[in-house]
Write an enzyme that holds these catalytic residues in place. Structure first.
Site, mmCIF file in Angstrom:
data_model
loop_
_atom_site.group_PDB
_atom_site.id
_atom_site.type_symbol
_atom_site.label_atom_id
_atom_site.label_comp_id
_atom_site.label_asym_id
_atom_site.label_seq_id
_atom_site.Cartn_x
_atom_site.Cartn_y
_atom_site.Cartn_z
ATOM 1 N N GLY A 114 0.798 -1.230 0.000
ATOM 2 C CA GLY A 114 0.000 0.000 0.000
ATOM 3 C C GLY A 114 0.824 1.269 0.000
ATOM 4 O O GLY A 114 0.357 2.329 0.422
ATOM 5 N N ALA A 115 2.068 1.183 -0.473
ATOM 6 C CA ALA A 115 2.966 2.334 -0.360
ATOM 7 C C ALA A 115 3.221 3.014 -1.704
ATOM 8 O O ALA A 115 4.114 3.835 -1.829
ATOM 9 C CB ALA A 115 4.289 1.885 0.258
ATOM 10 N N GLY A 116 2.440 2.648 -2.719
ATOM 11 C CA GLY A 116 2.581 3.326 -4.011
ATOM 12 C C GLY A 116 3.540 2.651 -4.961
ATOM 13 O O GLY A 116 3.823 3.173 -6.035
ATOM 14 N N GLY A 118 3.029 -0.495 -6.128
ATOM 15 C CA GLY A 118 2.351 -1.526 -6.912
ATOM 16 C C GLY A 118 2.419 -2.918 -6.308
ATOM 17 O O GLY A 118 2.462 -3.911 -7.048
ATOM 18 N N ALA A 121 -0.699 -5.146 -7.320
ATOM 19 C CA ALA A 121 -0.666 -5.567 -8.732
ATOM 20 C C ALA A 121 0.381 -6.655 -8.922
ATOM 21 O O ALA A 121 0.145 -7.642 -9.622
ATOM 22 C CB ALA A 121 -0.355 -4.375 -9.634
ATOM 23 N N ALA A 122 1.545 -6.506 -8.291
ATOM 24 C CA ALA A 122 2.612 -7.502 -8.452
ATOM 25 C C ALA A 122 2.170 -8.852 -7.883
ATOM 26 O O ALA A 122 2.399 -9.901 -8.504
ATOM 27 C CB ALA A 122 3.891 -7.019 -7.769
ATOM 28 N N ASP A 164 -1.267 -0.240 -13.278
ATOM 29 C CA ASP A 164 -0.407 -1.008 -12.372
ATOM 30 C C ASP A 164 -0.226 -2.444 -12.853
ATOM 31 O O ASP A 164 0.883 -2.981 -12.867
ATOM 32 C CB ASP A 164 -1.021 -1.068 -10.964
#
Ligand code: MEV
Length: 328
Positions: A114-116, A118, A121-122, A164
């Protein structure tokens, strides 16, 4: 047993606005999520996510996503890992026709949640790749990216772009505008990341921008202005003009800040990077907390960030040329 890994990403330009059809340019970085999948014969799904920058937990539940586990971990952690994995496995069952397939899924990631960068998505891309291969099915990149997008979109209440998941599936720098996703040529970029140790709630942040956009015309214009910044950014990328890319990143951060998705710690890190001589700096991803991305070929920004109050980690990131891949 099948193991796949997929990279995280930073947004050079265009997060949030991409949800409303503006273009965005994310860029995959060499921080990866690894998902190991082993088929079970009882139709159950068992998720083991001990290494997700969380406190380590294991949950086990039935073949349907409704059979929620009764686990002693905060709901947000269950949401963070299992909702995305649930969704990914749902897609796998649908695309392979193996409706009753069960799996043991183990997730390891060096992408903070949740830190931007991705992380979700990964995890979703790697999980779909590993689980389909485990069932003897190999999806092509576009199908895989599409299935991963559907998963993210479902978890984020229908408010997700393809950016993402496409970036994580293909690697490299990409351009996404609506359903049009393609790879981009990008110059070598001296990417530095600052992480405040926190996280933002993507669903809430996206909803906040949606509400502002509905309430104020100038907020809708701000979203469109981000699209203009991205289009200029594409030219700067094509020219290999790193200084101009940085200037446009600064502009992009200002517009995201106006939309209410920055935070004190993100702004502090952005200014520390600029003061240290970075070409430019901006938050990356949904915002609210997490990471900034700066461009600096020297050590100055990394050093300055490591002494900046509120910055927990500062590191350089290499572009990940390869997207999702099977790990032998
Ligand atoms: C989150 O990483 C990026 C957002 O633009 C949401 C999305 O594109 O789905 C905020």
């Amino acid at each position: 047993m099948t193991l796949s890994s997929a990279p995280g990403k930073v947004y050079l330009f265009g997060e949030h606005a991409v949800v409303y059809g503006e273009p965005a340019v994310p860029c995959a970085i060499e921080r990866r999520a690894r998902v190991e999948v082993q088929q079970r014969d009882d139709g159950r799904l068992r998720v083991n996510a001990e290494d997700l920058s969380l406190n380590g937990f294991t949950v086990e539940y039935g073949a349907t996503a409704d059979a929620r586990p009764d686990v002693d971990v905060p709901e947000s952690l269950v949401t963070a890992a299992t909702q995305y994995v649930d969704g990914a496995i749902e897609q796998v069952r649908e695309v392979t026709g193996a409706e009753e397939a069960g799996f043991d899924v183990t997730i390891e990631s060096d992408i903070p949640l949740g830190a931007g960068l991705g992380s979700s998505a990964a995890v979703v891309v790697a999980a779909i790749d590993a689980a389909t291969r485990e069932l003897g099915v190999t999806l092509d990149r576009d199908e895989l990216a599409d299935r991963a997008y559907r998963t993210e979109s479902q978890v984020q209440d229908g408010q997700a772009s393809r950016a993402d998941t496409f970036c994580s599936a293909t690697g490299g720098a990409v351009r996404v505008e609506g359903d049009d996703c393609r790879s981009l040529e990008a110059p070598e970029l001296p990417i530095v990341i600052g992480f405040d140790g926190g996280a933002g709630d993507t669903g809430q942040l996206v909803a906040g921008v949606r509400d502002l956009r509905e309430e104020y015309d100038f907020a809708a214009h701000t979203v469109e202005a981000i699209g203009d910044v991205v289009r200029n950014g594409e030219d700067a990328l094509a020219d290999g003009d790193v200084e101009e890319i940085g200037r446009l990143m600064d502009f992009n951060h200002g517009l995201l800040s106006a939309l209410g998705v920055s935070s004190r710690s993100l702004d502090t890190m952005v200014w520390a990077a600029r003061d240290a001589g970075a070409h430019g700096a901006k938050l990356t991803g949904a915002g609210g907390g997490g990471c900034i991305v700066a461009l600096d070929p020297t050590e100055e920004t990394e050093t300055a960030l490591s002494f900046t109050p509120g910055c927990e980690d500062a590191f350089r990131a290499e572009l990940a040329e390869t997207g999702v891949k099977r790990v032998e």
